[in-house]
Design a protein around this motif. Structure first.
Motif, mmCIF file in Angstrom:
data_model
loop_
_atom_site.group_PDB
_atom_site.id
_atom_site.type_symbol
_atom_site.label_atom_id
_atom_site.label_comp_id
_atom_site.label_asym_id
_atom_site.label_seq_id
_atom_site.Cartn_x
_atom_site.Cartn_y
_atom_site.Cartn_z
ATOM 1 N N ARG A 496 35.518 64.316 40.571
ATOM 2 C CA ARG A 496 36.913 64.247 40.110
ATOM 3 C C ARG A 496 37.515 62.866 40.311
ATOM 4 N NH1 ARG A 496 37.394 69.031 43.055
ATOM 5 N NH2 ARG A 496 38.483 67.886 44.713
ATOM 6 N N GLU A 497 37.256 62.269 41.466
ATOM 7 C CA GLU A 497 38.020 61.086 41.866
ATOM 8 C C GLU A 497 37.291 59.759 41.703
ATOM 9 O OE1 GLU A 497 40.084 61.478 45.597
ATOM 10 O OE2 GLU A 497 40.208 63.663 45.418
ATOM 11 N N LEU A 498 35.953 59.778 41.634
ATOM 12 C CA LEU A 498 35.209 58.519 41.556
ATOM 13 C C LEU A 498 34.339 58.442 40.299
ATOM 14 C CD1 LEU A 498 34.002 57.942 45.253
ATOM 15 C CD2 LEU A 498 35.962 56.931 44.088
ATOM 16 N N SER A 499 34.633 59.282 39.328
ATOM 17 C CA SER A 499 33.811 59.318 38.126
ATOM 18 C C SER A 499 34.493 58.575 36.983
ATOM 19 C CB SER A 499 33.558 60.774 37.719
ATOM 20 O OG SER A 499 32.742 60.842 36.574
ATOM 21 N N GLY A 503 30.956 59.824 33.210
ATOM 22 C CA GLY A 503 30.326 60.563 34.293
ATOM 23 C C GLY A 503 29.582 59.710 35.284
ATOM 24 N N PHE A 504 29.694 58.380 35.157
ATOM 25 C CA PHE A 504 29.067 57.496 36.131
ATOM 26 C C PHE A 504 29.985 57.356 37.337
ATOM 27 C CE2 PHE A 504 27.526 55.647 31.942
ATOM 28 C CZ PHE A 504 26.412 56.465 31.921
ATOM 29 N N GLY A 522 40.142 42.463 43.184
ATOM 30 C CA GLY A 522 39.430 42.760 41.962
ATOM 31 C C GLY A 522 38.764 44.128 41.983
ATOM 32 N N ASP A 523 38.233 44.499 40.840
ATOM 33 C CA ASP A 523 37.566 45.781 40.678
ATOM 34 C C ASP A 523 36.067 45.566 40.519
ATOM 35 O OD1 ASP A 523 39.867 47.545 40.720
ATOM 36 O OD2 ASP A 523 40.417 46.663 38.787
ATOM 37 N N GLU A 524 35.357 46.657 40.281
ATOM 38 C CA GLU A 524 33.937 46.575 40.009
ATOM 39 C C GLU A 524 33.562 47.714 39.084
ATOM 40 O OE1 GLU A 524 32.004 46.929 43.814
ATOM 41 O OE2 GLU A 524 32.082 49.110 43.769
ATOM 42 N N GLY A 525 32.326 47.673 38.586
ATOM 43 C CA GLY A 525 31.875 48.707 37.676
ATOM 44 C C GLY A 525 31.355 49.938 38.405
ATOM 45 N N ALA A 526 30.850 50.884 37.608
ATOM 46 C CA ALA A 526 30.199 52.056 38.177
ATOM 47 C C ALA A 526 28.907 51.614 38.839
ATOM 48 C CB ALA A 526 29.915 53.076 37.084
ATOM 49 N N PHE A 527 28.680 52.099 40.046
ATOM 50 C CA PHE A 527 27.514 51.694 40.823
ATOM 51 C C PHE A 527 26.353 52.593 40.425
ATOM 52 C CE2 PHE A 527 25.126 50.620 44.682
ATOM 53 C CZ PHE A 527 25.410 49.269 44.775
ATOM 54 N N LEU A 528 25.291 52.011 39.893
ATOM 55 C CA LEU A 528 24.237 52.810 39.293
ATOM 56 C C LEU A 528 23.497 53.658 40.319
ATOM 57 C CD1 LEU A 528 22.934 50.271 36.645
ATOM 58 C CD2 LEU A 528 24.443 52.229 36.307
ATOM 59 N N ALA A 529 23.248 53.116 41.510
ATOM 60 C CA ALA A 529 22.567 53.908 42.537
ATOM 61 C C ALA A 529 23.357 55.179 42.839
ATOM 62 C CB ALA A 529 22.366 53.085 43.807
ATOM 63 N N CYS A 530 24.659 55.051 42.958
ATOM 64 C CA CYS A 530 25.501 56.211 43.265
ATOM 65 C C CYS A 530 25.455 57.234 42.135
ATOM 66 C CB CYS A 530 26.943 55.769 43.499
ATOM 67 S SG CYS A 530 27.144 54.594 44.852
ATOM 68 N N SER A 531 25.344 56.746 40.919
ATOM 69 C CA SER A 531 25.276 57.653 39.773
ATOM 70 C C SER A 531 23.969 58.439 39.787
ATOM 71 C CB SER A 531 25.424 56.853 38.475
ATOM 72 O OG SER A 531 26.631 56.107 38.487
ATOM 73 N N PHE A 532 22.869 57.786 40.158
ATOM 74 C CA PHE A 532 21.610 58.515 40.326
ATOM 75 C C PHE A 532 21.712 59.510 41.474
ATOM 76 C CE2 PHE A 532 19.737 54.757 38.070
ATOM 77 C CZ PHE A 532 19.111 55.451 37.049
ATOM 78 N N ARG A 548 20.086 66.590 34.648
ATOM 79 C CA ARG A 548 19.181 65.971 33.681
ATOM 80 C C ARG A 548 19.959 65.171 32.644
ATOM 81 N NH1 ARG A 548 17.890 67.517 28.806
ATOM 82 N NH2 ARG A 548 18.746 69.599 29.121
ATOM 83 N N LYS A 549 21.073 65.716 32.179
ATOM 84 C CA LYS A 549 21.865 65.003 31.165
ATOM 85 C C LYS A 549 22.441 63.702 31.739
ATOM 86 C CE LYS A 549 23.049 69.068 28.414
ATOM 87 N NZ LYS A 549 24.125 70.018 28.015
ATOM 88 N N LEU A 550 22.913 63.742 32.992
ATOM 89 C CA LEU A 550 23.423 62.520 33.613
ATOM 90 C C LEU A 550 22.294 61.506 33.776
ATOM 91 C CD1 LEU A 550 25.491 60.769 35.047
ATOM 92 C CD2 LEU A 550 25.100 62.108 37.143
ATOM 93 N N PHE A 551 21.121 61.975 34.192
ATOM 94 C CA PHE A 551 19.976 61.082 34.360
ATOM 95 C C PHE A 551 19.620 60.406 33.033
ATOM 96 C CE2 PHE A 551 15.225 60.593 34.626
ATOM 97 C CZ PHE A 551 15.241 59.550 35.536
ATOM 98 N N GLU A 552 19.629 61.167 31.969
ATOM 99 C CA GLU A 552 19.272 60.586 30.670
ATOM 100 C C GLU A 552 20.338 59.603 30.183
ATOM 101 O OE1 GLU A 552 18.392 63.954 28.207
ATOM 102 O OE2 GLU A 552 16.380 64.202 29.070
ATOM 103 N N ARG A 553 21.601 59.854 30.507
ATOM 104 C CA ARG A 553 22.644 58.873 30.166
ATOM 105 C C ARG A 553 22.440 57.579 30.955
ATOM 106 N NH1 ARG A 553 26.132 63.265 30.583
ATOM 107 N NH2 ARG A 553 27.162 62.443 32.441
#
Length: 603
Positions: A496-499, A503-504, A522-532, A548-553
């Protein structure tokens, strides 16, 4: 004029001692010689063409912008890059690679091959030592072009005619079908004899053979094997072969926020990154790399585990002083450009957990016993006994005040838990009952002080309302079972709060213009490790289709060569941060393994 490409426009080639980044238009914009952490000879990535580059591709008129290659690929499962251009006069191929080496003479080899027609080509080589600051003395020695500045010399060998103009070495030539013209750049200490004459074709064969044989050891044959193997090759390329140290990335100061100041030097061995890399290598069949890393760790820590650093140099160096290179404007004017890393002496208690987990996994998978590794593990726990309840800078290396970060406490629990298991197995001796009580104390402390009952979520730190994506690791390390309501509540709160809308996952809330929890603007982008990690957690709580859908994205964010930077900018829709990033490729492998085990793939 060449300008640096987008981060995802680059290909990685390397020899497991250093690496080069090659842009789509055939320009090498980044190369440090002779090691990952040496000064750059080509630093155009962080500045302009005045700071060093090497372009090789179809010839253009004066001042014309080079064209991107029509297509490019790695040759099979290797780090041999092939770029092809279709031009009005025909098609040409450039083969780029760095032969794995045993000697001190790194080589960058570029072979031009005519495919069809007759294509005019140009090589433009501008060497600038010391990160673009020093113009070398370029001259000929026995028909070879050599650039010398201080302790360094770089030698160019080619059968093509070369000429100098505007402090740049050029070569203009034409290739037809079957023609092959090689260019080899070799580094040598300037006080030594010239390096041996290269044999580029033999080196190409040896390089392909090396990678083919290495990939044959991979034990993973599940879905998305191509993505897993490419990530493994990338991790291998980030390993400094002489010592077994693993760099987080081969670059410095590629920004987490385009135009911002979140720019750091990642050409060092973070214990955290290296430990999770070791885990992925062990689980995919690469025991030799795991053994080499364990030996590196024991040398780096030596007899002083009480002063464990979060990172070291690739040979175990401890002093990594941070400095700014004010003559470089930075990637897309994202300054400052930094070398060294001032976070080296931070207190990050989670590192004790990651190192202990890595040693535990090595032990469990049958890596040959090392008595000092067990002794080190015991020493780390004795340190944690009296320091686990201190505030620290945490996994994200905040430059603000120290806090009682929940993830740090969880990983302290992991360190104690894995050491208890080592003692229970009979392979070490220690105060078992005392440490069982310590494990319980840490667990109780986290659940009492790091959990928000009203929102049913763990929080970033004790007493905080903020969330942190590192909390996603709680079920993965076994601190709590996946079906615990507190775990599920935390996963859903982070969604809810960090997506992002895609969905990353962001690491934690950033503050924009004002310094926040991390002490940075400053800000930063979505952190890929956290998304995995989110995909992992979703699979663990039974939401496997969503996982699986998040992984494929996430896989779709890779560039055309399968490479990932540290982050994804959801506004600009592009990769940001240092590249390629071990901390992104490791969880890609881990998530593929987890989803395969869960039967989450539909094909």
């Amino acid at each position: 004029m060449h300008v640096a490409g987008r981060i995802e426009d680059y290909a990685l080639i390397g020899d497991m001692q250093t690496a080069a980044l090659v842009c789509r238009d055939g320009t090498v914009d980044w190369l440090c010689l002779p090691r990952f952490d040496s000064h750059a000879v080509f630093a155009g990535l962080l500045g302009t063409e005045e700071h060093g580059f090497w372009r090789l591709g179809p010839a253009h008129g004066a001042g014309a912008r080079p064209d991107a290659a029509s297509r490019r690929t790695y040759r099979g499962d290797s780090l041999v890059l092939e770029s092809e251009w279709d031009t009005p006069r025909g098609t040409v191929r450039v083969i780029d690679f760095m032969p794995p080496r045993d000697s001190d003479a790194p080589q960058l080899v570029r072979i031009v091959e005519g495919v069809s027609g007759r294509v005019p080509m140009r090589s433009a080589l501008r060497m600038r030592f010391s990160y673009g600051r020093v113009v070398p003395w370029v001259h000929k020695v026995d028909g070879r072009t050599v650039a010398v500045a201080g302790p360094d010399s770089v030698w160019l060998d080619t059968s093509a005619e070369t000429f100098g103009k505007d402090l740049t070495t050029y070569s203009d030539f034409t290739v037809g079908p079957g023609d092959r013209i090689a260019f080899t750049l070799s580094w040598q200490p300037s006080h030594k004899q010239p390096p041996a004459h290269p044999e580029p074709e033999a080196a190409l064969t040896a390089t392909e053979d090396f990678w083919r044989e290495w990939v044959e050891h991979c034990t993973y044959h599940g879905p998305y094997r191509e993505a897993v193997v490419r990530s493994l090759i990338t991790l291998k390329a980030l390993t400094y072969a002489p010592t077994g140290g693993i760099v987080a990335a081969p670059t410095t100061s590629l920004p987490e926020d385009i135009g911002g100041s979140r720019n750091w030097d990642y050409r060092f061995t973070w214990l955290r990154d290296a430990a999770i890399t070791l885990s992925s290598l062990l689980r995919t069949g690469y025991r030799e790399e795991a053994r080499a890393w364990r030996e590196w760790l024991l040398r780096a820590v030596a007899g002083d585990p009480e002063n464990l650093q979060i990172m070291y140099g690739i040979a175990g160096e401890r002093e990594l002083g941070e400095a700014e290179l004010d003559w470089l404007p930075g990637y897309e004017n994202s300054g400052p450009v930094r070398v060294g890393n001032g976070a080296a002496h931070q207190l990050q208690l989670d590192v004790y957990g990651e190192v202990t987990e890595a040693l535990h996994l090595a032990h469990m998978t049958g890596l040959a016993r090392n008595d000092y590794a067990s002794l080190l593990q015991l020493k780390l726990i004795r340190y944690l006994e009296t320091h686990w309840n201190e505030p620290d800078e945490g996994i994200w290396e905040v430059r603000g005040p120290r806090r009682h970060f929940v993830h740090s406490k969880v990983m302290a629990w992991v360190a104690v838990d894995r050491t208890i298991k080592l003692i229970e197995s009979g392979d070490a001796d220690g105060p078992l009952e005392r440490w069982r009580e310590l494990r319980d104390d840490i667990h109780r402390d986290v659940c009492d002080k790091g959990y928000d009952k009203e929102r049913n979520t763990f929080t970033q730190s004790y007493g905080s309302k903020e969330l942190d994506a590192s909390l996603l690791l709680i079920p993965q390390v076994g601190f709590l079972p996946p079906d615990d309501k507190r775990v599920i509540g935390t996963i859903e709160a982070i969604q809810r709060e960090l997506s992002t809308p895609d969905g990353f996952i962001l690491r934690y809330p950033t503050s924009g213009d004002d310094a926040g929890v991390d002490g940075l603007e400053g800000d930063e982008g979505a952190f890929l490790a956290c998304s995995f990690w989110m995909a992992d957690d979703l699979a663990m709580i039974g939401r496997v289709d969503e996982a699986r859908k998040l992984f494929e994205r996430l896989l779709a964010l890779r560039n055309d060569l399968g490479l990932l930077a540290e982050e994804w900018d959801p506004r600009l829709k592009r990769q940001v941060g240092n590249f390629p990033q071990a901390f992104s490729h490791v969880p890609l492998i881990d998530t593929a393994l987890r989803l395969t085990a869960s039967g989450a793939y539909g094909g």
